[in-house]
Every structure is written in C-alpha cells, then in structure tokens.
Design an enzyme around this catalytic site. Structure first.
Site, PDB file in Angstrom:
ATOM      1  N   SER A 135       0.832  -1.197   0.000  1.00 24.06           N
ATOM      2  CA  SER A 135       0.000   0.000   0.000  1.00 24.06           C
ATOM      3  C   SER A 135       0.873   1.256   0.000  1.00 24.06           C
ATOM      4  CB  SER A 135      -0.961  -0.046   1.196  1.00 24.06           C
ATOM      5  OG  SER A 135      -1.969   0.926   1.102  1.00 24.06           O
ATOM      6  N   HIS A 175      -7.540  -5.425  -0.494  1.00 22.63           N
ATOM      7  CA  HIS A 175      -6.328  -4.609  -0.508  1.00 22.63           C
ATOM      8  C   HIS A 175      -5.135  -5.281   0.161  1.00 22.63           C
ATOM      9  CE1 HIS A 175      -4.200  -0.878  -1.065  1.00 22.63           C
ATOM     10  NE2 HIS A 175      -4.011  -0.693   0.229  1.00 22.63           N
ATOM     11  N   ASP A 207     -10.109  -4.025  -5.750  1.00 25.95           N
ATOM     12  CA  ASP A 207      -9.458  -3.368  -4.615  1.00 25.95           C
ATOM     13  C   ASP A 207     -10.054  -1.964  -4.488  1.00 25.95           C
ATOM     14  OD1 ASP A 207      -7.776  -2.095  -2.812  1.00 25.95           O
ATOM     15  OD2 ASP A 207      -5.924  -2.851  -3.690  1.00 25.95           O
TER      16      ASP A 207
END
Length: 266
Positions: free
Chosen positions: A95, A245, A217
């Site tokens: 991320s 995610h 996502d």
C-alpha cells in the site's frame, strides 16, 4: 535509541540469502506478512519491522513533525538498512509503503536492487486524467470520520478495505490491527497517506520493479496499477487472483510465489 528496538526489527530465514525487506501499510504491522514469511524464509533473509507509531515499535520515538510526511517513514527504512548494513535489498512495500520504498531507494540507491509494490497507490484522490479511486470530498469525509471516532471508523472501514466478505475473519483481523494503533498516531499516518501525491517520484525509480495488484481493490483500483506500471519504465504488472487490498492475507501463496518468481528472474 537502538534502531532494532525502536522499530521492532525481526530477522528470519537464511542468513546468507538475498535480503527481502518487508514494509507494512497504514494501520498494520509486520504481523500482516506472517502468512508469506515461511515460504520466503526458505530462500531469503527476511527482515520485518514496524514503523514508529505502529505495532510494537517504541511509541516514545514518535515525532509528529517527522511522520507527517512519507519522508519520515522512508528515514525509518534507511535507518534500519544502515543499522543492519543491508545491501542488494529487495524492498517489498504494501500500500502506501510502496511509495515509501520509492523514496528510500532514491535517497540511498546503493542499498536497493529491486522494488516490489503490493497494491500501491501514488495518489488516492482523482484528478483530470488520473483515477485514484476517491474524490476530494471522499477523502475529507474519510479523514473527518477517522479523526472524530477512530475506533468506530476502524470497525466500519477495515472489512471494506480487506474485501472478501465470505471470509469475515480477515476483516476482523484488519479491524483488530487498526484498533491496536494509537489513535493520535494513526490520524497523522492517515493524513500523510491519503493526502499524499507521489506520482512525480515514480520517475526516479531505476531498479527492476514488480507491481502486484488484485482483481478488485477499493483502495487501489486497477487503473492505478496500470498507471504505476506505465510510469516506471521496464516494470512488470501482475494481477493476482485475489480481491481486497491485502493479498498477503487473502492470497498468501500467490503473493509469495509472485515475489519469489520476480526476485529469481530479476
């Protein structure tokens, strides 16, 4: 303060193996990698850590001025690399940490040989010609909700971020991780994350790069994966058969295999 204690550094795997440095995202800690570590540790020296303000890192080292930009988190990464004298590192960032890795590699290119970006996003807010997945109003509302009731926000948002409604235990795990983070520190990390714009930094990447995306996502839609791939010359984009995610939790075998295949081929 001792860096390894400050960032709760853990080293496992083959002592003489190529180095993988695994960096978690917002609201998480190194425990999020636990399902892929055993497979990777058979071949690699795996280094894990918690950012200050997350997990079991030393909260006394927190400094809002340092951590109100991604540069502060990149400095944590470089401190760890220097402390352990890590070189030829494959940085695996989940991320927002994918962008932290970009910054760290630009500052100390002699230490990094590859980047693996797991569900990355260089910018979360939509703009003309760019889809990040959120409008400015979306992000303002998200941050306002987070700042007014962090625990409530965590309980509501973590399952959405995780996806995989048929596996509620995954959403509960992410909720627990979010709720274990100090709310004041989480608020700073959230603003740093969701208001960041690292698109210009992608052009600084000169090492082989793997971009891993999921089929669905809500945080990093597939247009973002394509954007990152196109912005980094020679990078590879792999779409995992996974949703949500956090593919390191929802599809650990596929995630570990993609990382190992890339490092072995690069």
């Amino acid at each position: 303060m001792d860096i390894c204690r400050r960032n709760n550094v853990t080293v496992t795997g083959r002592a003489d193996g190529p180095v993988l440095l695994l960096a978690h995202g917002f609201g998480c800690d190194q425990n999020m990698w636990r399902l892929i570590v055993p497979a990777l540790a058979e071949t690699y020296r795996v280094v894990l850590f918690d950012y200050v303000g997350s997990g079991q890192a030393e909260s006394s080292a927190w400094d809002e001025r340092r951590y109100n930009s991604l540069e502060g988190y990149a400095t944590d990464v470089l401190d760890i690399c220097e402390e352990l004298d890590l070189r030829d590192v494959t940085f695996v960032g989940h991320s927002v940490s994918a962008m932290v890795g970009v910054l760290a590699a630009a500052k100390a290119p002699e230490r990094f040989s590859r980047l693996v970006m797991v569900a990355p996003s260089p910018r979360y807010i939509d703009e003309d010609g760019y889809r990040g997945g959120f409008s400015s109003d979306d992000i303002d509302e998200l941050l306002e909700s987070l700042e007014s009731n962090y625990l409530g926000w965590s309980a509501a948002m973590a399952p959405v971020i995780m996806g995989n409604e048929d596996r509620p235990e995954l959403g509960q795990e992410l909720t627990t991780s979010f709720c274990a983070t100090d709310p004041d520190m989480a608020r700073v990390f959230a603003r740093t994350t969701f208001l960041s714009d690292s698109r210009a930094d992608l052009k600084t990447v000169t090492v082989p790069t793997l971009v891993l995306e999921c089929t669905q996502d809500v945080i990093a839609p597939r247009e973002v994966g394509t954007y990152v791939r196109d912005a980094i010359p020679g990078s590879r984009l792999v779409t995992l058969e996974a949703t949500g995610h956090c593919p390191q939790l929802s599809a650990p075998q596929a995630t570990a295999a993609a990382i190992a295949d890339f490092v072995g081929a690069a």
